[in-house]
Scaffold this active site. Structure first.
Site, PDB file in Angstrom:
ATOM      1  N   GLU A 140      -3.181  -3.573   0.971  1.00  0.00           N
ATOM      2  CA  GLU A 140      -3.146  -3.490  -0.278  1.00  0.00           C
ATOM      3  C   GLU A 140      -1.736  -3.984  -0.965  1.00  0.00           C
ATOM      4  O   GLU A 140      -0.817  -3.942  -0.209  1.00  0.00           O
ATOM      5  CB  GLU A 140      -3.472  -2.199  -0.836  1.00  0.00           C
ATOM      6  N   CYS A 167       0.323   1.979   9.359  1.00  0.00           N
ATOM      7  CA  CYS A 167       1.729   1.843   9.725  1.00  0.00           C
ATOM      8  C   CYS A 167       1.716   2.962  11.004  1.00  0.00           C
ATOM      9  O   CYS A 167       0.987   3.956  10.882  1.00  0.00           O
ATOM     10  CB  CYS A 167       2.462   2.648   8.386  1.00  0.00           C
ATOM     11  N   CYS A 204       3.492   5.181  -5.050  1.00  0.00           N
ATOM     12  CA  CYS A 204       3.992   5.037  -3.983  1.00  0.00           C
ATOM     13  C   CYS A 204       3.224   6.023  -2.935  1.00  0.00           C
ATOM     14  O   CYS A 204       3.197   7.195  -3.429  1.00  0.00           O
ATOM     15  CB  CYS A 204       5.345   5.538  -4.002  1.00  0.00           C
ATOM     16  N   CYS A 259       2.787  10.832   3.502  1.00  0.00           N
ATOM     17  CA  CYS A 259       2.243   9.446   3.232  1.00  0.00           C
ATOM     18  C   CYS A 259       0.820   9.180   3.550  1.00  0.00           C
ATOM     19  O   CYS A 259       0.383   9.471   4.728  1.00  0.00           O
ATOM     20  CB  CYS A 259       3.169   8.500   3.721  1.00  0.00           C
ATOM     21  N   CYS A 298       4.849   9.218   8.760  1.00  0.00           N
ATOM     22  CA  CYS A 298       5.358  10.276   7.938  1.00  0.00           C
ATOM     23  C   CYS A 298       4.469  11.297   7.210  1.00  0.00           C
ATOM     24  O   CYS A 298       3.239  10.775   6.861  1.00  0.00           O
ATOM     25  CB  CYS A 298       6.015   9.564   6.959  1.00  0.00           C
ATOM     26  N   SER A 356      14.556   5.418   2.617  1.00  0.00           N
ATOM     27  CA  SER A 356      13.869   6.575   2.470  1.00  0.00           C
ATOM     28  C   SER A 356      14.090   7.536   3.118  1.00  0.00           C
ATOM     29  O   SER A 356      13.886   7.786   4.263  1.00  0.00           O
ATOM     30  CB  SER A 356      12.112   6.209   2.793  1.00  0.00           C
ATOM     31  N   CYS A 359       4.684  -4.949  -5.359  1.00  0.00           N
ATOM     32  CA  CYS A 359       4.829  -3.964  -4.193  1.00  0.00           C
ATOM     33  C   CYS A 359       4.034  -4.632  -2.907  1.00  0.00           C
ATOM     34  O   CYS A 359       2.668  -4.513  -3.255  1.00  0.00           O
ATOM     35  CB  CYS A 359       4.514  -2.639  -4.658  1.00  0.00           C
ATOM     36  N   ASN A 398       3.336  11.859  -5.388  1.00  0.00           N
ATOM     37  CA  ASN A 398       1.989  11.286  -5.832  1.00  0.00           C
ATOM     38  C   ASN A 398       1.045  11.880  -4.981  1.00  0.00           C
ATOM     39  O   ASN A 398       1.168  11.861  -3.817  1.00  0.00           O
ATOM     40  CB  ASN A 398       1.914   9.800  -5.613  1.00  0.00           C
TER      41      ASN A 398
HETATM   42  N1  SAH Z   1       8.081   2.156   5.340  1.00  0.00           N
HETATM   43  C1  SAH Z   1       8.810   1.985   4.258  1.00  0.00           C
HETATM   44  C2  SAH Z   1       8.204   1.294   2.987  1.00  0.00           C
HETATM   45  C3  SAH Z   1       6.802   1.922   2.624  1.00  0.00           C
HETATM   46  S1  SAH Z   1       6.884   3.288   1.747  1.00  0.00           S
HETATM   47  C4  SAH Z   1       9.686   3.366   3.813  1.00  0.00           C
HETATM   48  O1  SAH Z   1       9.283   4.374   4.180  1.00  0.00           O
HETATM   49  O2  SAH Z   1      10.511   2.985   3.013  1.00  0.00           O
HETATM   50  C5  SAH Z   1       7.662   3.209   0.160  1.00  0.00           C
HETATM   51  C6  SAH Z   1       7.983   4.636  -0.414  1.00  0.00           C
HETATM   52  O3  SAH Z   1       7.194   5.449  -0.883  1.00  0.00           O
HETATM   53  C7  SAH Z   1       8.845   5.399   0.499  1.00  0.00           C
HETATM   54  O4  SAH Z   1      10.181   5.929   0.054  1.00  0.00           O
HETATM   55  C8  SAH Z   1       8.029   6.621   1.004  1.00  0.00           C
HETATM   56  O5  SAH Z   1       8.697   7.379   1.489  1.00  0.00           O
HETATM   57  C9  SAH Z   1       7.405   6.907  -0.350  1.00  0.00           C
HETATM   58  N2  SAH Z   1       6.223   7.660  -0.267  1.00  0.00           N
HETATM   59  C10 SAH Z   1       5.315   8.068   0.750  1.00  0.00           C
HETATM   60  N3  SAH Z   1       4.250   8.612   0.218  1.00  0.00           N
HETATM   61  C11 SAH Z   1       4.326   9.073  -0.850  1.00  0.00           C
HETATM   62  C12 SAH Z   1       3.818   9.864  -1.956  1.00  0.00           C
HETATM   63  N4  SAH Z   1       2.783  10.688  -1.477  1.00  0.00           N
HETATM   64  N5  SAH Z   1       4.473   9.994  -3.165  1.00  0.00           N
HETATM   65  C13 SAH Z   1       5.599   9.177  -3.480  1.00  0.00           C
HETATM   66  N6  SAH Z   1       6.397   8.501  -2.676  1.00  0.00           N
HETATM   67  C14 SAH Z   1       5.717   8.398  -1.604  1.00  0.00           C
END
Ligand code: SAH
Length: 329
Positions: free
Chosen positions: A83, A104, A320, A111, A108, A201, A97, A278
């Site tokens: 996506e 992945c 995000c 996420c 986390c 992050s 983006c 989110n």
């Molecule tokens: N793996 C990389 C890039 C992808 S995630 C990273 O972790 O930076 C991009 C960003 O979105 C990261 O900061 C991640 O922690 C954040 N993110 C993940 N889930 C989210 C959510 N549900 N709401 C808001 N941000 C989120």
């Protein structure tokens, strides 16, 4: 466009090397067929069109948010979902983006991408084709690697993409690689590759809490990662963005704001971005706007610059942490 296949096809057709870059320049300018590439001989255009699809990705679905954010779901040739999102801002910023992986591996806990199966690293061409998809519709000028995946686990391809983005209209100074804190990757981009920006992050200022929400923290501790970011800042002369997701009752107390300030001080090497959570189909709740302001206020009082990120595309699951290829599941 599969750039490797383009190269071999040109070679098979006995074409000089500059033909590859002619094709690339058309694509980077938003071209969508060989037909229009008028500086290529007609016969060559026909042969290329027979041999090569214009993109390595098939568009599977797309959606537009009430705020103008656009999401596309693609499939790779081997049926991996990918996506990408385009955010349009009033000030003229058009920010892409990208995804660097399908799925992945890092799990986390907050996420959505982390909860789907990991597929594989995307190729340079598969990442570029996400950009070209949107470039065919409009001009673009900013890019963030904040879609699916951990860009630093696919760094060679990500950096190759960064090298080409200026041709599409996105300067390196407007390109950000966002990482969970993949230490070897941060060390590599400190001395190698184009001068793009770095975002970490972080989401928690103490190891015990961070390990709970981001298992990768057991591998690379906060101190190791923050020290590596300081070194990057020293060499690259740009501040590092710290991303901090605001999770209700988890990491949003004023006490933790002070821990975060302690971690980032004394030098002003960072800019903190507080991210409203989110909804992503798990047990977390986002912090209230009031709590986010309290947290931000505590940081500002300590001399740490912090802003709250504007959420875009939530209604189409394009914000995000929401990219999980639901339509493909
Ligand atoms: N793996 C990389 C890039 C992808 S995630 C990273 O972790 O930076 C991009 C960003 O979105 C990261 O900061 C991640 O922690 C954040 N993110 C993940 N889930 C989210 C959510 N549900 N709401 C808001 N941000 C989120």
């Amino acid at each position: 466009m599969d750039l490797i296949k383009l190269k071999s096809t040109m070679a098979e057709l006995g074409q000089p090397a500059y033909r590859d870059s002619q094709v690339w320049q058309w694509l980077a300018g938003g071209g969508d067929s060989f037909d229009e590439m008028s500086n290529l001989p007609l016969e060559l255009r026909t042969k290329l069109a027979e041999a090569l699809p214009i993109s390595t990705l098939e568009v599977e679905a797309s959606a537009v948010s009430v705020d103008g954010t656009e999401k596309a779901l693609f499939m790779t040739g081997d049926q991996r979902p990918v996506e990408a999102v385009l955010m349009n801002y009033r000030d003229g910023r058009r920010s892409l983006c990208f995804s660097s992986q399908s799925g992945c591996p890092l799990t986390c806990t907050f996420c959505a991408t982390g909860s789907m199966n990991f597929g594989r690293n995307l190729t340079e061409s598969e990442i570029l084709d996400q950009a070209l998809h949107f470039r065919r519709k409009t001009e673009v000028n900013h890019a963030v690697f904040m879609g699916m995946g951990e860009p630093m686990m696919n760094l060679d391809n990500v950096l190759a993409v960064c090298e080409r983005l200026p041709d599409i209209g996105i300067a390196n100074s407007h390109t950000t690689i966002s990482t969970v804190g993949w230490l070897p990757g941060i060390e590599t981009v400190t001395t190698e590759g184009p001068a793009v920006r770095l975002a970490l992050s972080l989401h928690a200022p103490v190891d015990s809490l961070r390990s709970k929400i981001m298992p990768v923290n057991d591998r690379y501790s906060i101190k190791q990662v923050v020290d590596a970011c300081r070194e990057w800042r020293h060499v690259r002369k740009r501040k590092v963005y710290i991303e901090y997701l605001m999770l209700d009752g988890v990491n949003d107390s004023e006490e933790l704001a002070h821990e975060l300030a302690d971690l980032l001080l004394p030098k002003n090497d960072f800019k903190v971005n507080l991210i409203p959570y989110n909804p992503s189909g798990n047990h977390y709740q986002g912090s209230s706007p009031e709590q986010i302001e309290l947290f931000r206020g505590a940081l500002m009082k300590r001399g740490i610059h912090a802003t709250v990120r504007l959420t875009r595309g939530r209604d189409i699951d394009a914000a995000c942490g929401q990219l999980a290829a639901k339509a493909a599941a």
